[in-house]
Design a protein around this motif. Structure first.
Motif, PDB file in Angstrom:
ATOM      1  N   ARG A 271      40.128  42.832  33.891  1.00  0.00           N
ATOM      2  CA  ARG A 271      39.324  41.611  33.769  1.00  0.00           C
ATOM      3  C   ARG A 271      39.949  40.696  32.707  1.00  0.00           C
ATOM      4  O   ARG A 271      40.201  41.127  31.571  1.00  0.00           O
ATOM      5  CB  ARG A 271      37.893  41.975  33.376  1.00  0.00           C
ATOM      6  N   PRO A 272      40.203  39.439  33.046  1.00  0.00           N
ATOM      7  CA  PRO A 272      40.900  38.560  32.107  1.00  0.00           C
ATOM      8  C   PRO A 272      39.996  38.058  30.986  1.00  0.00           C
ATOM      9  O   PRO A 272      38.780  37.929  31.149  1.00  0.00           O
ATOM     10  CB  PRO A 272      41.363  37.407  32.991  1.00  0.00           C
TER      11      PRO A 272
ATOM     12  N   PHE B 185      46.374  35.551  36.071  1.00  0.00           N
ATOM     13  CA  PHE B 185      46.374  36.917  35.538  1.00  0.00           C
ATOM     14  C   PHE B 185      46.731  37.947  36.591  1.00  0.00           C
ATOM     15  O   PHE B 185      47.232  39.023  36.266  1.00  0.00           O
ATOM     16  CB  PHE B 185      45.005  37.243  34.917  1.00  0.00           C
ATOM     17  N   ALA B 186      46.492  37.671  37.890  1.00  0.00           N
ATOM     18  CA  ALA B 186      46.865  38.626  38.954  1.00  0.00           C
ATOM     19  C   ALA B 186      46.638  38.009  40.320  1.00  0.00           C
ATOM     20  O   ALA B 186      45.635  37.328  40.552  1.00  0.00           O
ATOM     21  CB  ALA B 186      46.061  39.923  38.840  1.00  0.00           C
ATOM     22  N   THR B 187      47.576  38.261  41.211  1.00  0.00           N
ATOM     23  CA  THR B 187      47.428  37.962  42.634  1.00  0.00           C
ATOM     24  C   THR B 187      47.918  39.192  43.388  1.00  0.00           C
ATOM     25  O   THR B 187      49.072  39.607  43.209  1.00  0.00           O
ATOM     26  CB  THR B 187      48.254  36.733  43.042  1.00  0.00           C
TER      27      THR B 187
ATOM     28  N   ASP C  89      32.854  45.455  36.545  1.00  0.00           N
ATOM     29  CA  ASP C  89      33.889  46.458  36.283  1.00  0.00           C
ATOM     30  C   ASP C  89      33.656  47.660  37.193  1.00  0.00           C
ATOM     31  O   ASP C  89      32.521  48.107  37.386  1.00  0.00           O
ATOM     32  CB  ASP C  89      33.836  46.899  34.826  1.00  0.00           C
ATOM     33  N   GLY C  90      34.736  48.193  37.759  1.00  0.00           N
ATOM     34  CA  GLY C  90      34.648  49.329  38.668  1.00  0.00           C
ATOM     35  C   GLY C  90      34.562  48.947  40.126  1.00  0.00           C
ATOM     36  O   GLY C  90      34.750  49.799  41.004  1.00  0.00           O
TER      37      GLY C  90
ATOM     38  N   PRO D 274      37.805  47.144  33.002  1.00  0.00           N
ATOM     39  CA  PRO D 274      37.238  46.343  31.914  1.00  0.00           C
ATOM     40  C   PRO D 274      38.311  45.552  31.181  1.00  0.00           C
ATOM     41  O   PRO D 274      39.485  45.913  31.164  1.00  0.00           O
ATOM     42  CB  PRO D 274      36.609  47.392  30.993  1.00  0.00           C
ATOM     43  N   ALA D 275      37.890  44.464  30.562  1.00  0.00           N
ATOM     44  CA  ALA D 275      38.800  43.636  29.771  1.00  0.00           C
ATOM     45  C   ALA D 275      39.372  44.436  28.608  1.00  0.00           C
ATOM     46  O   ALA D 275      38.738  45.350  28.078  1.00  0.00           O
ATOM     47  CB  ALA D 275      38.081  42.396  29.259  1.00  0.00           C
TER      48      ALA D 275
END
Length: 409
Positions: free
Chosen positions: A170-171, A250-252, A377-378, A406-407
């Motif tokens: 998580r960003p 942050f993500a792809t 989260d999860g 989680p961040a």
């Protein structure tokens, strides 16, 4: 055209049957490095080893740890490889040579299939753009004045493109709720997904040379699935005036299998009715548009929450390629671009949680009794897709999946 056949025991409706033959990169427990493979039914064919065994002229292009040499080889080689593979798998005379190079697909590890060059993401679903306009600008026209004149897009961060199965942290970032006087810093509370379709460039184009709509298939090798993870709260605060930045970079996630364009001839369709007529460089060539009848499915923790139809996309991938190069921007082997969120007009056809929950006002109910507006989260999100193939076959794209962690920090 009839569907291709094979001497392997592959069900007629297998999404990775001989009509599909997607390319990827895999490794197995034998300790050998990652290498190019082709999925066929429950197996992966080690394409480089098979090509060496049978002295195929394209062996150098496919005996590699990534698809890039094959991508760079160009359309004539792409056709030769696919035609040769189809012939090998149809003729029992090749079984003895190929059997030793088949691996159980369930037991291999899949890798990012290509070294990514540049990454561009579009915003080409009229339904998605209209929904977001109504959510975020309720007292204004939902579409911006330029939307129906050009495919809107942004440049992403290629270094954060990851293969399916990679966990997503998580960003963190700046957020400013409408009720707050000042921004604060912390983990995104509005983490979202975007179900998209991606396209990978094979043949390059030099700087200063636009690629016409008609040349789409001369440059784009194939198609894959994309989840463009989005931190909506970070994105909302940073977007004005320059658009998406940390809320996207942050993500792809991308699927590990690339379906060649040549497998999708039976899936080509007319795009939706459009107006006004686009400028000449964006007009479909010779009545051969590149709308595609792809049917996506989005699952949250195993539960189907949406079935977005790619055939409803306003701008086609050929128009997107023409637009991203019309200013003379170069193309490089391994460049990728994504369609933007795929959403349709009906209930349950939206490819993002911000639409499905109407920005949190209408939480989704899951079978375990919990509800979601945005991701916790999860949570695990998976996206699959299929398309019609030759002779009634089904073309599969595999899956792009990721679990939220989680961040950190």
């Amino acid at each position: 055209m009839p569907a291709p056949t094979t001497w392997l025991d592959v069900a007629a409706d297998d999404p990775f049957g001989p009509a599909t033959l997607p390319y990827g990169v895999f490794s197995s427990s034998d300790g050998r490095p990652p290498r190019v493979g082709v999925a066929i039914g429950a197996w992966v064919l080690d394409l480089g080893a098979a090509a060496r065994e049978l002295d195929a002229p394209f062996a150098d292009a496919v005996d590699a740890p990534a698809l890039n040499p094959l991508l760079a080889a160009g359309p004539a080689t792409w056709r030769e490889v696919r035609e040769t593979l189809t012939a090998w798998l149809a003729d029992p005379a090749y079984e003895g040579a190929l059997r030793p190079h088949l691996a159980d697909r369930a037991r291999v590890r899949l890798h990012l299939p290509f070294a990514v060059g540049d990454y561009v993401d579009f915003y080409s679903s009229e339904h998605h753009a209209t929904n977001l306009g109504r959510i975020l600008r309720p007292n204004q026209e939902p579409l911006t004045p330029n939307w129906k004149h050009l495919p809107i897009g942004y440049h992403g961060r290629s270094g954060t493109v990851v293969v399916s199965g990679t966990e997503i942290v998580r960003p963190m970032g700046q957020r400013k709720p409408p009720s707050a006087a000042e921004p604060d810093f912390g983990p995104s509370a509005r983490l979202d997904i975007e179900a998209e379709v991606g396209f990978v460039v094979g043949s390059p184009a030099p700087l200063g040379t636009p690629v016409p709509v008609a040349d789409f298939a001369e440059h784009v090798f194939g198609v894959f699935l994309v989840n463009d993870w989005s931190a909506r709260d970070l994105q909302a605060w940073e977007t004005v005036p320059l658009g998406p930045f940390l809320g996207k970079s942050f993500a792809t996630s991308v699927s590990p299998w690339v379906v060649p364009l040549s497998a999708l001839e039976a899936a080509r369709v007319e795009p939706p009715a459009r107006g006004p007529e686009p400028l000449p460089y964006l007009r479909d060539a010779d009545g051969q548009p590149w709308g595609l009848d792809l049917r996506l499915e989005v699952r949250l923790n195993g539960h189907t929450v949406a079935r977005p139809p790619f055939a409803a996309m306003y701008w086609t991938p050929a128009q997107q390629l023409a637009h991203l190069t019309v200013n003379g921007a170069s193309l490089r082997t391994g460049d990728i671009y994504a369609s933007g969120t795929v959403s349709g007009p009906g209930a349950g056809e939206q490819g993002s949680l911000i639409e499905l929950s109407w920005n949190g006002a209408e939480p989704l109910e899951l079978p375990d009794g919990s509800t979601r507006t945005f991701l916790r989260d999860g949570d695990t999100v998976s996206i699959t897709a299929s398309a019609p193939g030759a002779g009634g076959a089904t073309i599969g794209f595999g899956e792009v999946a990721g679990r939220v962690l989680p961040a950190e920090g």
